[in-house]
Design a protein around this motif. Structure first.
Motif, mmCIF file in Angstrom:
data_model
loop_
_atom_site.group_PDB
_atom_site.id
_atom_site.type_symbol
_atom_site.label_atom_id
_atom_site.label_comp_id
_atom_site.label_asym_id
_atom_site.label_seq_id
_atom_site.Cartn_x
_atom_site.Cartn_y
_atom_site.Cartn_z
ATOM 1 N N VAL A 11 0.758 -1.181 0.082
ATOM 2 C CA VAL A 11 -0.022 -0.051 0.154
ATOM 3 C C VAL A 11 0.816 1.326 -0.246
ATOM 4 C CG1 VAL A 11 -1.763 1.447 1.110
ATOM 5 C CG2 VAL A 11 -1.820 -1.453 1.100
ATOM 6 N N GLY A 12 0.931 1.961 -0.913
ATOM 7 C CA GLY A 12 1.510 3.224 -1.096
ATOM 8 C C GLY A 12 2.546 2.981 -2.355
ATOM 9 N N GLY A 14 4.859 5.118 -3.486
ATOM 10 C CA GLY A 14 6.163 5.930 -3.766
ATOM 11 C C GLY A 14 7.242 5.155 -4.067
ATOM 12 N N ILE A 34 -0.769 -0.853 -4.675
ATOM 13 C CA ILE A 34 -1.739 0.044 -4.424
ATOM 14 C C ILE A 34 -1.364 1.642 -4.238
ATOM 15 C CG2 ILE A 34 -4.118 0.460 -3.582
ATOM 16 C CD1 ILE A 34 -4.357 -2.404 -3.086
ATOM 17 N N GLY A 35 -1.870 2.633 -4.979
ATOM 18 C CA GLY A 35 -1.527 3.872 -4.713
ATOM 19 C C GLY A 35 -2.833 4.793 -4.908
ATOM 20 N N ALA A 36 -2.829 5.690 -3.915
ATOM 21 C CA ALA A 36 -4.117 6.621 -4.024
ATOM 22 C C ALA A 36 -4.071 7.602 -5.251
ATOM 23 C CB ALA A 36 -4.258 7.457 -2.846
ATOM 24 N N ALA A 43 5.823 12.283 -0.841
ATOM 25 C CA ALA A 43 7.206 12.787 -0.831
ATOM 26 C C ALA A 43 8.282 12.671 -1.572
ATOM 27 C CB ALA A 43 7.798 12.181 0.882
ATOM 28 N N ALA A 46 8.652 15.127 -3.854
ATOM 29 C CA ALA A 46 9.227 16.422 -3.387
ATOM 30 C C ALA A 46 10.399 16.377 -2.979
ATOM 31 C CB ALA A 46 8.356 16.764 -2.092
ATOM 32 N N MET A 48 14.727 15.361 -2.762
ATOM 33 C CA MET A 48 16.070 16.031 -3.495
ATOM 34 C C MET A 48 16.560 15.216 -4.353
ATOM 35 S SD MET A 48 18.359 18.617 -1.564
ATOM 36 C CE MET A 48 18.977 20.185 -2.213
ATOM 37 N N GLY A 49 16.460 13.774 -3.996
ATOM 38 C CA GLY A 49 17.177 12.758 -4.800
ATOM 39 C C GLY A 49 18.600 12.505 -4.667
ATOM 40 N N THR A 171 -6.336 4.534 -6.397
ATOM 41 C CA THR A 171 -7.076 3.586 -5.293
ATOM 42 C C THR A 171 -6.744 3.960 -4.154
ATOM 43 O OG1 THR A 171 -6.971 1.895 -7.468
ATOM 44 C CG2 THR A 171 -7.617 1.121 -5.236
ATOM 45 N N VAL A 173 -6.853 3.134 0.072
ATOM 46 C CA VAL A 173 -7.161 2.066 0.819
ATOM 47 C C VAL A 173 -7.602 2.929 2.204
ATOM 48 C CG1 VAL A 173 -5.857 0.336 2.491
ATOM 49 C CG2 VAL A 173 -5.373 0.583 0.010
ATOM 50 N N GLY A 199 4.217 6.127 3.521
ATOM 51 C CA GLY A 199 5.055 7.228 3.813
ATOM 52 C C GLY A 199 4.490 7.810 4.992
ATOM 53 N N GLY A 306 7.367 19.217 0.927
ATOM 54 C CA GLY A 306 7.053 17.900 1.166
ATOM 55 C C GLY A 306 6.972 17.502 2.554
ATOM 56 N N GLY A 335 14.395 11.862 5.706
ATOM 57 C CA GLY A 335 14.981 12.633 4.889
ATOM 58 C C GLY A 335 15.860 11.598 3.922
ATOM 59 N N LEU A 336 15.687 10.241 4.025
ATOM 60 C CA LEU A 336 16.805 9.368 3.275
ATOM 61 C C LEU A 336 15.791 8.271 2.356
ATOM 62 C CD1 LEU A 336 19.230 9.203 6.280
ATOM 63 C CD2 LEU A 336 19.749 10.078 3.934
HETATM 64 C C1 LIG Z 1 12.350 18.620 0.981
HETATM 65 C C2 LIG Z 1 12.638 17.137 1.053
HETATM 66 C C3 LIG Z 1 13.778 16.762 0.497
HETATM 67 C C4 LIG Z 1 14.079 15.395 0.442
HETATM 68 N N1 LIG Z 1 15.347 14.992 0.136
HETATM 69 C C5 LIG Z 1 15.942 13.747 0.117
HETATM 70 C C6 LIG Z 1 17.149 13.292 -0.507
HETATM 71 O O1 LIG Z 1 17.815 14.260 -1.053
HETATM 72 N N2 LIG Z 1 17.543 12.192 -0.536
HETATM 73 C C7 LIG Z 1 16.548 11.137 0.107
HETATM 74 O O2 LIG Z 1 17.077 9.970 0.125
HETATM 75 N N3 LIG Z 1 15.445 11.445 0.701
HETATM 76 C C8 LIG Z 1 14.937 12.669 0.726
HETATM 77 N N4 LIG Z 1 14.038 12.772 1.166
HETATM 78 C C9 LIG Z 1 12.999 12.035 1.641
HETATM 79 C C10 LIG Z 1 12.392 11.010 0.716
HETATM 80 O O3 LIG Z 1 11.658 12.145 -0.236
HETATM 81 C C11 LIG Z 1 11.436 10.352 1.442
HETATM 82 O O4 LIG Z 1 11.694 9.475 2.477
HETATM 83 C C12 LIG Z 1 10.616 9.252 0.541
HETATM 84 O O5 LIG Z 1 10.226 9.769 -0.796
HETATM 85 C C13 LIG Z 1 9.543 8.583 1.131
HETATM 86 O O6 LIG Z 1 9.136 7.544 0.107
HETATM 87 P P1 LIG Z 1 7.769 6.742 0.484
HETATM 88 O O7 LIG Z 1 7.620 5.834 -0.724
HETATM 89 O O8 LIG Z 1 7.802 5.915 1.750
HETATM 90 O O9 LIG Z 1 6.568 7.825 0.816
HETATM 91 P P2 LIG Z 1 5.689 8.747 -0.301
HETATM 92 O O10 LIG Z 1 6.524 9.264 -1.393
HETATM 93 O O11 LIG Z 1 4.976 9.709 0.448
HETATM 94 O O12 LIG Z 1 4.773 7.630 -0.976
HETATM 95 C C14 LIG Z 1 3.675 7.190 -0.001
HETATM 96 C C15 LIG Z 1 2.501 7.019 -1.079
HETATM 97 O O13 LIG Z 1 1.444 6.330 -0.423
HETATM 98 C C16 LIG Z 1 0.236 6.885 -0.836
HETATM 99 N N5 LIG Z 1 -0.687 6.711 0.098
HETATM 100 C C17 LIG Z 1 -0.964 7.473 1.424
HETATM 101 N N6 LIG Z 1 -1.925 7.072 1.807
HETATM 102 C C18 LIG Z 1 -2.661 5.993 1.149
HETATM 103 C C19 LIG Z 1 -3.671 5.077 0.907
HETATM 104 N N7 LIG Z 1 -4.769 5.443 2.015
HETATM 105 N N8 LIG Z 1 -4.313 4.393 -0.118
HETATM 106 C C20 LIG Z 1 -3.346 4.478 -0.991
HETATM 107 N N9 LIG Z 1 -1.983 5.271 -1.269
HETATM 108 C C21 LIG Z 1 -1.903 5.792 -0.360
HETATM 109 C C22 LIG Z 1 0.309 8.119 -1.311
HETATM 110 O O14 LIG Z 1 -0.292 8.617 -2.303
HETATM 111 C C23 LIG Z 1 2.007 8.275 -1.737
HETATM 112 O O15 LIG Z 1 2.247 8.055 -2.998
HETATM 113 C C24 LIG Z 1 13.585 14.391 1.009
HETATM 114 C C25 LIG Z 1 12.135 14.794 1.597
HETATM 115 C C26 LIG Z 1 11.763 15.972 1.356
HETATM 116 C C27 LIG Z 1 10.524 16.526 1.798
#
Ligand SMILES: Cc1cc2nc3c(=O)[nH]c(=O)nc-3n(C[C@H](O)[C@H](O)[C@H](O)COP(=O)(O)OP(=O)(O)OC[C@H]3O[C@@H](n4cnc5c(N)ncnc54)[C@H](O)[C@@H]3O)c2cc1C
Length: 376
Positions: A11-12, A14, A34-36, A43, A46, A48-49, A171, A173, A199, A306, A335-336
């Motif tokens: 679920v999610g 990202g 599954i992603g909304a 995040a 948003a 930096m990569g 979709t 959840v 996330g 973000g 942030g990682l």
């Molecule tokens: C300003 C900023 C700078 C950053 N720079 C860096 C960097 O340089 N290097 C680095 O390693 N990391 C960096 N990060 C951190 C990094 O962006 C995050 O740790 C990472 O993107 C997390 O990914 P994720 O898939 O866990 O979460 P997300 O990308 O937030 O994905 C979660 C997904 O879950 C989905 N979702 C949520 N609830 C539901 C639901 N109920 N049903 C279905 N889908 C759902 C959302 O739509 C979303 O797409 C940075 C973050 C920020 C904010």
């Protein structure tokens, strides 16, 4: 595995969820992602990569280094739009005190096989002539890199799909647990295992998680090719990332392949509105200009925010929940998460399939004892 519709539902969508789904699909499991929204819209879009090795703790080092090596191994297969560049990081030391930190960092990394180079003021100026004169020096970590996170997430999701994963986008959840995923339209899907990779919203699906939203701002400029050559981070960044409470900014700039410059970064707790906060933006840009005065002459083309998913001990939550052993977490990457997404996917799959992980999984298990060391 069982008579459930899927072996695993992630679920999610990202970068973390996409990496998990890709890993399960690689292992031949029946997996749904599954992603909304669209892939990488949270995040991930948003971020930096910066693909960076960090040493706040041995566990953080182990996860970032392992994941960086997975990114390096994947590099030949990545599509061009992922824009992976091994530009290296320079940790910039503004004064003699920060040079002591440079030497500590060099020793820590050196002992663990990460190449580094100590730069004196002259060498730093040669590599990055647009930094303000008078810096003490820095530490070059040449194996660090950068990529474009939304396209990296999409690459992983598409590869998972090509390997047989089902992508259910748009979709949402509503509830998860005990092998069932209930969608907001009331329908249910069964799976042997569920991975909560939502996330900063993971806590909505698994109440009680110790995750706080930590807001960040970024600015991207017009194209100024060659102005910045490495990811540049002030050593004071560590103070910002560690700050117990309150808002903080740090000089953190990144060269993009397009010639644009990505300028960060800020950290705020308790600011859960997504709008840009002008006072934070001004503080962040002032900090950037203190390090690179020439930035003040540049045009910004976009600003955004973000939310990082922050845990009390600054380590992600990777593994089964205590309450429901079929419900796994893959969240809390602060942030990682771009850096550590691949290692997270690998660890979750190792834990579920009983494969021996390449690094110890214990420091990241949700059931660990958490010392609330740094977060307010
Ligand atoms: C300003 C900023 C700078 C950053 N720079 C860096 C960097 O340089 N290097 C680095 O390693 N990391 C960096 N990060 C951190 C990094 O962006 C995050 O740790 C990472 O993107 C997390 O990914 P994720 O898939 O866990 O979460 P997300 O990308 O937030 O994905 C979660 C997904 O879950 C989905 N979702 C949520 N609830 C539901 C639901 N109920 N049903 C279905 N889908 C759902 C959302 O739509 C979303 O797409 C940075 C973050 C920020 C904010």
């Amino acid at each position: 595995m069982s008579g459930a519709a899927y072996d695993v539902i992630v679920v999610g969508a990202g970068i973390v969820g996409a990496a998990c789904a890709d890993e399960f699909a690689r292992g031949g499991r029946r997996v749904a992602l599954i992603g909304a929204d669209i892939v990488g819209s949270g995040a991930t879009a948003a971020g930096m990569g910066h693909i960076v090795v960090m040493d706040d703790s041995d566990a953080q080092f182990a996860l970032t280094r392992y994941s960086q090596q997975l990114w390096q191994a994947l590099r030949p297969e990545l599509s061009d739009d992922v824009e992976y560049e091994q530009c290296g990081t320079i940790w910039v030391a503004a004064d003699g005190e920060e040079m002591i930190e440079v030497l500590r960092k060099r020793e820590y990394y050196g002992k663990r096989g990460v190449p580094t180079e100590v730069l004196d003021a002259k060498a730093l100026h040669r590599l990055e002539p647009n930094l303000r004169l008078g810096m003490a020096g820095g530490l070059l970590v040449p194996e660090d890199g950068v990529l474009y996170p939304p396209c990296a997430a999409l690459f992983l999701a598409r590869r998972a799909q090509a390997r047989g994963a089902k992508l259910l986008l748009g979709t949402t959840v509503a509830q998860i647990g005990k092998g069932r995923v209930r969608l907001t339209d009331g329908s249910e899907i069964s799976a042997e295992f569920i991975v909560n990779a939502a996330g900063a919203s993971a806590v909505d699906l698994t109440p009680g998680l110790e995750i706080k939203k930590r807001k960040g701002h970024l600015v991207i400029t017009d194209r100024y090719p060659g102005f910045v050559r490495h990811q540049l981070v002030e050593l004071g960044y560590l103070k910002s990332a560690h700050s117990v409470s309150g808002d903080s900014v740090a000089f953190n700039v990144q060269p993009r392949r397009t010639g644009q410059i990505l300028i960060g970064s800020s950290r705020q707790y308790g600011a859960e509105y997504k709008e840009v906060d002008n006072s934070m933006l001004v503080r962040m840009l002032q900090r950037a200009q203190e390090y690179m005065p020439g930035l003040s002459q540049m045009s910004a083309v976009r600003t955004w925010t973000g939310f990082r998913a922050a845990t009390p001990d600054k380590l992600p939550l990777i593994g089964p929940t205590l309450a429901d052993p079929r419900l796994y977490l893959a969240t809390g990457h602060e942030g990682l998460g771009i850096t550590t997404s691949l290692a997270t996917g690998r660890l979750v799959a190792d834990l579920i399939t009983g494969r021996a992980p390449a690094i110890p999984a214990e420091p990241y298990l949700p059931g660990r004892k958490v010392e609330d060391a740094h977060h307010g």
